[in-house]
Design a protein around this motif. Structure first.
Motif, PDB file in Angstrom:
ATOM      1  N   GLY A  35      42.915  55.085  40.722  1.00 27.86           N
ATOM      2  CA  GLY A  35      43.375  54.293  41.852  1.00 27.86           C
ATOM      3  C   GLY A  35      42.468  53.128  42.170  1.00 27.86           C
ATOM      4  N   GLY A  36      42.130  52.338  41.159  1.00 27.11           N
ATOM      5  CA  GLY A  36      41.260  51.205  41.405  1.00 27.11           C
ATOM      6  C   GLY A  36      41.045  50.366  40.151  1.00 27.11           C
ATOM      7  N   LEU A  37      40.215  49.352  40.302  1.00 27.66           N
ATOM      8  CA  LEU A  37      39.965  48.372  39.245  1.00 27.66           C
ATOM      9  C   LEU A  37      38.653  48.658  38.537  1.00 27.66           C
ATOM     10  CD1 LEU A  37      40.781  45.660  37.890  1.00 27.66           C
ATOM     11  CD2 LEU A  37      39.440  44.515  39.679  1.00 27.66           C
ATOM     12  N   LEU A  38      38.705  48.739  37.210  1.00 24.85           N
ATOM     13  CA  LEU A  38      37.507  48.882  36.386  1.00 24.85           C
ATOM     14  C   LEU A  38      37.139  47.516  35.828  1.00 24.85           C
ATOM     15  CD1 LEU A  38      38.466  52.138  34.440  1.00 24.85           C
ATOM     16  CD2 LEU A  38      36.567  51.905  36.048  1.00 24.85           C
ATOM     17  N   SER A  97      35.949  42.631  30.828  1.00 32.61           N
ATOM     18  CA  SER A  97      37.138  43.458  30.637  1.00 32.61           C
ATOM     19  C   SER A  97      37.638  43.918  32.007  1.00 32.61           C
ATOM     20  CB  SER A  97      36.827  44.667  29.748  1.00 32.61           C
ATOM     21  OG  SER A  97      35.988  45.591  30.418  1.00 32.61           O
ATOM     22  N   LEU A  98      38.960  43.890  32.187  1.00 28.00           N
ATOM     23  CA  LEU A  98      39.587  44.333  33.427  1.00 28.00           C
ATOM     24  C   LEU A  98      40.627  45.398  33.098  1.00 28.00           C
ATOM     25  CD1 LEU A  98      40.235  40.951  35.298  1.00 28.00           C
ATOM     26  CD2 LEU A  98      38.290  42.494  35.562  1.00 28.00           C
ATOM     27  N   CYS A  99      40.687  46.435  33.935  1.00 23.44           N
ATOM     28  CA  CYS A  99      41.678  47.488  33.744  1.00 23.44           C
ATOM     29  C   CYS A  99      41.956  48.151  35.083  1.00 23.44           C
ATOM     30  CB  CYS A  99      41.185  48.525  32.737  1.00 23.44           C
ATOM     31  SG  CYS A  99      42.306  49.932  32.514  1.00 23.44           S
ATOM     32  N   GLY A 130      49.072  43.636  36.660  1.00 27.90           N
ATOM     33  CA  GLY A 130      50.487  43.837  36.364  1.00 27.90           C
ATOM     34  C   GLY A 130      50.753  44.944  35.372  1.00 27.90           C
ATOM     35  N   HIS A 131      49.715  45.423  34.690  1.00 27.68           N
ATOM     36  CA  HIS A 131      49.894  46.474  33.685  1.00 27.68           C
ATOM     37  C   HIS A 131      48.822  47.550  33.895  1.00 27.68           C
ATOM     38  CE1 HIS A 131      51.669  42.831  31.939  1.00 27.68           C
ATOM     39  NE2 HIS A 131      52.528  43.654  31.345  1.00 27.68           N
ATOM     40  N   SER A 132      49.214  48.692  34.427  1.00 30.31           N
ATOM     41  CA  SER A 132      48.266  49.779  34.675  1.00 30.31           C
ATOM     42  C   SER A 132      47.752  50.360  33.372  1.00 30.31           C
ATOM     43  CB  SER A 132      48.939  50.881  35.500  1.00 30.31           C
ATOM     44  OG  SER A 132      49.322  50.399  36.765  1.00 30.31           O
ATOM     45  N   ASP A 133      46.484  50.773  33.407  1.00 25.65           N
ATOM     46  CA  ASP A 133      45.831  51.469  32.288  1.00 25.65           C
ATOM     47  C   ASP A 133      45.817  50.635  31.008  1.00 25.65           C
ATOM     48  OD1 ASP A 133      45.552  53.783  33.965  1.00 25.65           O
ATOM     49  OD2 ASP A 133      47.655  54.249  33.553  1.00 25.65           O
TER      50      ASP A 133
END
Length: 269
Positions: A140-143, A132-134, A248-251
């Motif tokens: 302010g970063g990538l989960l 999973s990516l978010c 390209g899509h936050s949160d």
């Protein structure tokens, strides 16, 4: 009789795709009412795989030697319609004994295939990983979530692996770019549900590469590489789409299965 049902997907590594019900004791008309789930199963799998169901008698409860299955049923999965349940009321067939390739019996890091059905075993995959990516605007970063793996190649002599997953964000250096999950013992379908965080703006992360690799833990010796996958702007197909849609899509949390490549990715500095 003390019976249970064993399910497996053909062609494939027997232990990687093997599921079973509980044992129903002292019944000639057993009722299970159980659901067995194959995680990471795709439309491509359905087009080329067959589900094998065997009704077996449990030898351990009566301290007897393991006997051949009482009967089996094989269902070509290409006949099924997605999202539509289908019921079968079919007599069991006599169990079919198939040959095992002698060249695979002692090969470490390869499956001991019980079945060779219509296709060559040499082309069997190394497994797949659910990620999973978010991109979190608040942090302010990538989960990056490592959720589970499915149908991993066995690397140990017992036919299983002790898998864990490593993450590396390139070209970062230092400990903040490297993470790894805990080890799951003696399984080819591990569940992790662990999440890791990489800080940085989206524009900067878009220029980086995330390398995900699955390993078999060995005590006292080097860990065995099972397979890996590369996500980033230099990737292609589903790996590229997963990366671009996330940034390209936050949160917005996006989960996707990725096939593992047996060749380690070589990254230049």
């Amino acid at each position: 009789m003390d019976t249970y049902v064993k399910a497996s997907l053909l062609p494939g590594a027997s232990k990687a795709s093997q599921l079973r019900t509980r044992t129903v004791r002292a019944m000639k008309i057993p009722v299970w009412e159980e659901t067995l789930t194959y995680h990471g199963f795709t439309h491509q799998d359905a087009a080329r795989k067959t589900l094998r169901l065997c009704v077996c008698e449990d030898p351990w409860l009566r301290r007897r030697r393991r006997a051949p299955p009482l009967g089996e049923l094989r269902v070509p999965l290409r006949k099924l319609v997605p999202n539509q349940a289908r019921s079968f009321d079919i007599c069991l067939e006599k169990w079919r004994l198939t040959k095992r390739s002698k060249s695979l019996d002692t090969a470490r890091g390869m499956s001991l295939y019980q079945e060779e059905v219509e296709t060559e075993v040499a082309g069997e995959e190394r497994g797949r990983v659910l990620l999973s990516l978010c991109y979190s605007s608040q942090r302010g970063g990538l989960l990056v979530g490592v959720l589970r793996c499915a149908h991993l190649a066995p690397m140990d002599a017992n036919g299983y692996s002790d898998p864990f997953v490593r993450l590396f964000l390139h070209p970062n250096t230092g400990k903040k770019s490297k993470f790894k999950t805990s080890v799951r013992r003696k399984t080819l379908n591990p569940e992790f549900n662990e999440e890791f965080f990489y800080s940085g703006p989206r524009e900067e992360l878009a220029q980086k590469t995330l390398l995900v690799s699955v390993w078999d833990y060995d005590l006292g010796t080097a860990d065995d590489f099972i397979g890996g996958v590369q996500l980033g702007s230099h990737a292609s197909g589903e790996c590229l789409r997963h990366w671009l849609e996330c940034l390209g899509h936050s949160d917005h949390r996006l989960e996707l299965w990725h096939l593992l490549d047996s060749r380690p990715v070589q990254l230049s500095d």
